[in-house]
Write a protein that holds these residues in place. Sequence first.
Motif, PDB file in Angstrom:
ATOM      1  N   ASP A 311       3.955   7.989  -1.878  1.00  0.00           N
ATOM      2  CA  ASP A 311       4.274   6.664  -1.334  1.00  0.00           C
ATOM      3  C   ASP A 311       4.781   6.809   0.101  1.00  0.00           C
ATOM      4  N   SER A 313       5.183   4.009   2.119  1.00  0.00           N
ATOM      5  CA  SER A 313       5.576   2.670   2.556  1.00  0.00           C
ATOM      6  C   SER A 313       6.936   2.643   3.249  1.00  0.00           C
ATOM      7  N   ALA A 314       7.794   3.624   2.976  1.00  0.00           N
ATOM      8  CA  ALA A 314       9.126   3.637   3.579  1.00  0.00           C
ATOM      9  C   ALA A 314       9.118   4.173   5.007  1.00  0.00           C
ATOM     10  N   ALA A 318       3.930   2.854   9.140  1.00  0.00           N
ATOM     11  CA  ALA A 318       2.810   3.305   8.307  1.00  0.00           C
ATOM     12  C   ALA A 318       1.860   2.155   8.042  1.00  0.00           C
ATOM     13  N   SER A 319       0.566   2.441   8.090  1.00  0.00           N
ATOM     14  CA  SER A 319      -0.441   1.413   7.852  1.00  0.00           C
ATOM     15  C   SER A 319      -1.094   1.636   6.496  1.00  0.00           C
ATOM     16  N   GLY A 320      -1.848   0.627   6.062  1.00  0.00           N
ATOM     17  CA  GLY A 320      -2.530   0.743   4.778  1.00  0.00           C
ATOM     18  C   GLY A 320      -3.590   1.817   4.772  1.00  0.00           C
ATOM     19  N   GLU A 359       6.308  13.078   6.139  1.00  0.00           N
ATOM     20  CA  GLU A 359       6.825  11.779   6.587  1.00  0.00           C
ATOM     21  C   GLU A 359       7.252  11.816   8.051  1.00  0.00           C
TER      22      GLU A 359
END
Length: 366
Positions: A311, A313-314, A318-320, A359
């Motif tokens: 994941d 998303s945090a 960050a893009s899809g 990350e």
Amino acid sequence: MRLVNVGMAAALVLLLIGCAAPDPAPTPVAEPTPVKGAPAGPLTCGDLVSGAHLAAAMTGSDAIAPEPVRAIRPTDAFDAVEIAAAGGLGCSWRVGEAPTTIYARGADVAYLTVEVLPDAAEQWQPAWAGDAPSDDTLDISGIKVSTTVGESGWQLTAPVGDAWVAMRLSAPGLGTTGTRYDGLPPEEVLARLGTVAESVFGAVEEATPAQLAWPAAASQRQGDAVCNGGLDPQAIGMALDTTFTEAEVDDPTTRAPQSFEEAVAGASRSYSCDYLTDSQRGPRISVVHGAGVFFDLLGQYDVSTAFAPLDLSAVAGASGADAAIVALVTDGPSSPVLMRVGDSVYEVTSHDGATAVAEAILAQIR
């Protein structure tokens, strides 16, 4: 009377010249007749070798023919992206149960890999046996093939036409916990792999240039290999709560390849950064630019069972389109991470904290 004869002779010469046959037209060169059933586009894995040949090569000491399935060995995941980005063809099959961790285990598991790198025959080098090139060879269809047998399995490599072809049959547990090939003479297993090689070599030798033109990375790296931007040492160090004194670049395009893997890395223009402190080595980050489209390869077996989605998303920005997967392990250090950011693919290996490093890369880029 003499004058008349001269005149008649001249007239006869003119008549013969006027009636001379024209220069023959060039003989047309016949176009090669297409082989019936030959693929019009690039060769596929199924064009290289049949299922029957695969099953015969991967049969164990029980003499029961297995049913090979297409799969990528989990530890070869980044390699699969690299050869695709280099414009080559990578094929791999498994017998036995699909692994649920990155380190495939089980006495029944084995992988057979066939890889073709076009326009690389002049770079060819023999297979490695331990820490030195192998002296062992095998003649297959008139081609001198370098071979090696060891704990990493059975390997064949040869220049075929303009391409460099490499093959490997590997099984976890060789020389330790045992495999499906225990009790079989190594030479017999190598001979079986040679039968597969005979089929592969024939397909490659007979292929047209269009059949060896696999799509490569959309936009390969053009400049120098540098460990900055998303690979900046300061941010990588902060992710692991340490300070790196140096980022060492490993750029395979700066030297002649000594192995098939180095030739593939050079052709894909991938490179790696090793992060160092005063006393130890830190993580290793490898990247191949322009290869984002090939990240989808990693949805295949066995990567899909040995890795889990990560994941992102945090992470700010960050893009899809960004995606990452983390290897599953039951013990040992932190799992390697494979990540797509934009049109580049990264592999992060670290004794611990690989997820945090990935990350940090994404945060610096975005």
